[in-house]
Design a protein around this motif. Structure first.
Motif, PDB file in Angstrom:
ATOM      1  N   ALA A   1      14.750  -3.532   5.792  1.00 33.73           N
ATOM      2  CA  ALA A   1      15.113  -3.475   7.206  1.00 33.73           C
ATOM      3  C   ALA A   1      15.083  -2.057   7.775  1.00 33.73           C
ATOM      4  N   THR A   2      14.995  -1.046   6.924  1.00 33.01           N
ATOM      5  CA  THR A   2      14.956   0.343   7.382  1.00 33.01           C
ATOM      6  C   THR A   2      13.528   0.884   7.248  1.00 33.01           C
ATOM      7  N   PRO A   3      13.172   1.906   8.033  1.00 34.56           N
ATOM      8  CA  PRO A   3      11.834   2.488   7.901  1.00 34.56           C
ATOM      9  C   PRO A   3      11.535   2.962   6.479  1.00 34.56           C
ATOM     10  N   THR A   4      12.528   3.520   5.806  1.00 37.67           N
ATOM     11  CA  THR A   4      12.318   3.998   4.442  1.00 37.67           C
ATOM     12  C   THR A   4      12.018   2.852   3.501  1.00 37.67           C
ATOM     13  N   ALA A   5      12.783   1.773   3.611  1.00 33.86           N
ATOM     14  CA  ALA A   5      12.553   0.605   2.759  1.00 33.86           C
ATOM     15  C   ALA A   5      11.214  -0.046   3.085  1.00 33.86           C
ATOM     16  N   GLN A   6      10.856  -0.097   4.340  1.00 32.68           N
ATOM     17  CA  GLN A   6       9.582  -0.702   4.734  1.00 32.68           C
ATOM     18  C   GLN A   6       8.402   0.092   4.188  1.00 32.68           C
ATOM     19  N   PHE A   7       8.538   1.406   4.163  1.00 34.01           N
ATOM     20  CA  PHE A   7       7.492   2.244   3.573  1.00 34.01           C
ATOM     21  C   PHE A   7       7.391   1.983   2.073  1.00 34.01           C
ATOM     22  N   ALA A   8       8.532   1.898   1.405  1.00 36.60           N
ATOM     23  CA  ALA A   8       8.550   1.643  -0.038  1.00 36.60           C
ATOM     24  C   ALA A   8       7.951   0.277  -0.351  1.00 36.60           C
ATOM     25  N   VAL A   9       8.305  -0.723   0.433  1.00 33.97           N
ATOM     26  CA  VAL A   9       7.761  -2.070   0.230  1.00 33.97           C
ATOM     27  C   VAL A   9       6.249  -2.072   0.465  1.00 33.97           C
ATOM     28  N   ALA A  10       5.803  -1.352   1.481  1.00 35.33           N
ATOM     29  CA  ALA A  10       4.367  -1.269   1.761  1.00 35.33           C
ATOM     30  C   ALA A  10       3.607  -0.717   0.562  1.00 35.33           C
ATOM     31  N   LEU A  11       4.151   0.302  -0.075  1.00 33.93           N
ATOM     32  CA  LEU A  11       3.513   0.856  -1.273  1.00 33.93           C
ATOM     33  C   LEU A  11       3.494  -0.159  -2.400  1.00 33.93           C
ATOM     34  N   ASP A  12       4.576  -0.921  -2.515  1.00 38.05           N
ATOM     35  CA  ASP A  12       4.683  -1.958  -3.547  1.00 38.05           C
ATOM     36  C   ASP A  12       3.622  -3.042  -3.355  1.00 38.05           C
TER      37      ASP A  12
ATOM     38  N   ASP B   1      -6.387 -15.573   2.491  1.00 35.65           N
ATOM     39  CA  ASP B   1      -5.188 -15.824   3.300  1.00 35.65           C
ATOM     40  C   ASP B   1      -3.918 -15.440   2.544  1.00 35.65           C
ATOM     41  N   GLN B   2      -3.874 -15.759   1.260  1.00 35.32           N
ATOM     42  CA  GLN B   2      -2.702 -15.410   0.453  1.00 35.32           C
ATOM     43  C   GLN B   2      -2.536 -13.902   0.344  1.00 35.32           C
ATOM     44  N   VAL B   3      -3.639 -13.211   0.127  1.00 39.66           N
ATOM     45  CA  VAL B   3      -3.583 -11.759  -0.002  1.00 39.66           C
ATOM     46  C   VAL B   3      -3.168 -11.112   1.310  1.00 39.66           C
ATOM     47  N   MET B   4      -3.724 -11.567   2.429  1.00 37.57           N
ATOM     48  CA  MET B   4      -3.385 -10.973   3.717  1.00 37.57           C
ATOM     49  C   MET B   4      -1.920 -11.219   4.072  1.00 37.57           C
ATOM     50  N   GLN B   5      -1.414 -12.383   3.726  1.00 37.36           N
ATOM     51  CA  GLN B   5       0.006 -12.660   3.958  1.00 37.36           C
ATOM     52  C   GLN B   5       0.878 -11.736   3.112  1.00 37.36           C
ATOM     53  N   ARG B   6       0.461 -11.517   1.885  1.00 41.58           N
ATOM     54  CA  ARG B   6       1.198 -10.633   0.983  1.00 41.58           C
ATOM     55  C   ARG B   6       1.155  -9.191   1.475  1.00 41.58           C
ATOM     56  N   MET B   7       0.067  -8.794   2.097  1.00 44.81           N
ATOM     57  CA  MET B   7      -0.106  -7.413   2.548  1.00 44.81           C
ATOM     58  C   MET B   7       0.555  -7.133   3.898  1.00 44.81           C
ATOM     59  N   ALA B   8       1.003  -8.146   4.588  1.00 42.10           N
ATOM     60  CA  ALA B   8       1.526  -7.992   5.948  1.00 42.10           C
ATOM     61  C   ALA B   8       2.561  -6.875   6.103  1.00 42.10           C
ATOM     62  N   PRO B   9       3.480  -6.665   5.159  1.00 40.99           N
ATOM     63  CA  PRO B   9       4.467  -5.583   5.333  1.00 40.99           C
ATOM     64  C   PRO B   9       3.869  -4.188   5.457  1.00 40.99           C
ATOM     65  N   VAL B  10       2.629  -4.005   5.058  1.00 40.16           N
ATOM     66  CA  VAL B  10       2.001  -2.689   5.204  1.00 40.16           C
ATOM     67  C   VAL B  10       1.895  -2.311   6.678  1.00 40.16           C
ATOM     68  N   GLN B  11       1.706  -3.303   7.544  1.00 36.44           N
ATOM     69  CA  GLN B  11       1.583  -3.035   8.973  1.00 36.44           C
ATOM     70  C   GLN B  11       2.830  -2.359   9.532  1.00 36.44           C
ATOM     71  N   ASP B  12       3.992  -2.764   9.036  1.00 38.58           N
ATOM     72  CA  ASP B  12       5.249  -2.172   9.504  1.00 38.58           C
ATOM     73  C   ASP B  12       5.603  -0.906   8.737  1.00 38.58           C
ATOM     74  N   GLY B  13       5.369  -0.927   7.430  1.00 40.77           N
ATOM     75  CA  GLY B  13       5.819   0.174   6.585  1.00 40.77           C
ATOM     76  C   GLY B  13       4.993   1.432   6.688  1.00 40.77           C
ATOM     77  N   THR B  14       3.685   1.268   6.887  1.00 40.55           N
ATOM     78  CA  THR B  14       2.791   2.420   7.034  1.00 40.55           C
ATOM     79  C   THR B  14       1.562   1.989   7.828  1.00 40.55           C
ATOM     80  N   PRO B  15       1.731   1.835   9.146  1.00 38.80           N
ATOM     81  CA  PRO B  15       0.672   1.292   9.998  1.00 38.80           C
ATOM     82  C   PRO B  15      -0.668   2.013   9.869  1.00 38.80           C
ATOM     83  N   GLN B  16      -0.641   3.291   9.572  1.00 36.28           N
ATOM     84  CA  GLN B  16      -1.895   4.041   9.464  1.00 36.28           C
ATOM     85  C   GLN B  16      -2.769   3.560   8.306  1.00 36.28           C
ATOM     86  N   LEU B  17      -2.176   2.863   7.352  1.00 38.62           N
ATOM     87  CA  LEU B  17      -2.938   2.393   6.196  1.00 38.62           C
ATOM     88  C   LEU B  17      -3.379   0.939   6.325  1.00 38.62           C
TER      89      LEU B  17
END
Length: 206
Positions: free
Chosen positions: A125-136, A160-176
């Motif tokens: 729920a925090t920017p730091t956690a979202q960045f960490a999750v994006a890396l994960d 579709d499964q992969v894109m759903q799994r990758m969705a948190p990257v959009q919030d955690g590190t949008p540039q990637l």
């Protein structure tokens, strides 16, 4: 040895067990599955190398701590494959129980502090956690790209499964996010990953 140091040493000895927890993702050379300790180490270095793509609110040191802690619960709970629907149903319960025992090995102040960081990662729920999750999420994508879709091929994972799994990257590190889209497109083109379109076509033919 005083009581506090004794607890800390016992915790350090206990977490060595993470080296024996195998993940579904295979090493880039496809020689074997990676273990959870290797995964956590890889994420910590990714956080350092990719720090320039983190949103400004991200606390990099805390993010590194998160990725190093986030899978310690797998010592008790095991690694749950992200695409295993049944296994994920009770994952949170198993991991909360594991967190209580493992972080409870430390002196109370230290154990509580680290558990709070672990819980922050889980809540994302925090920017730091979202960045960490994006890396994960990004790290296994890179490994599957480099080992010719190893885990995807083994389990029949689709675009579709992969894109759903990758969705948190959009919030955690949008540039990637553009990188994620490019990797997925390249993997489909190379035949490492089945596209949603081809899956639909195959279903209609059957």
């Amino acid at each position: 040895m005083n009581c506090r140091l004794s607890q800390q040493i016992q915790f350090i000895i206990e977490i060595d067990k993470l080296k024996g927890i195998l993940r579904q993702t295979r090493l880039i050379d496809n020689s074997r599955p990676e273990n959870s300790a290797e995964h956590s180490w890889h994420l910590a270095l990714m956080a350092i190398i990719l720090a320039e793509y983190a949103p400004s609110q991200v606390d990099l040191g805390r993010a590194i701590t998160m990725v190093l802690l986030h899978d310690l619960v797998e010592i008790d709970a095991g690694d749950t494959f992200c695409y295993d629907v049944q296994g994920n149903q009770d994952k949170a319960i198993r991991e909360e129980k594991a967190a209580t025992r493992i972080f409870g090995m430390l002196p109370e102040d230290q154990g509580q502090s680290l558990r709070e960081i672990w819980a922050e990662f889980e809540a994302a729920a925090t920017p730091t956690a979202q960045f960490a999750v994006a890396l994960d999420r990004l790290q296994p994508l890179l490994l599957n790209q480099q080992n010719q879709g190893g885990t995807w091929q083994l389990h029949g994972i689709t675009q579709d499964q992969v894109m759903q799994r990758m969705a948190p990257v959009q919030d955690g590190t949008p540039q990637l996010w553009a990188l994620v889209e490019q990797i997925v497109a390249d993997c489909i083109k190379a035949g490492y990953l089945q596209s949603a379109r081809s899956l639909s076509t195959n279903t209609q033919v059957d």
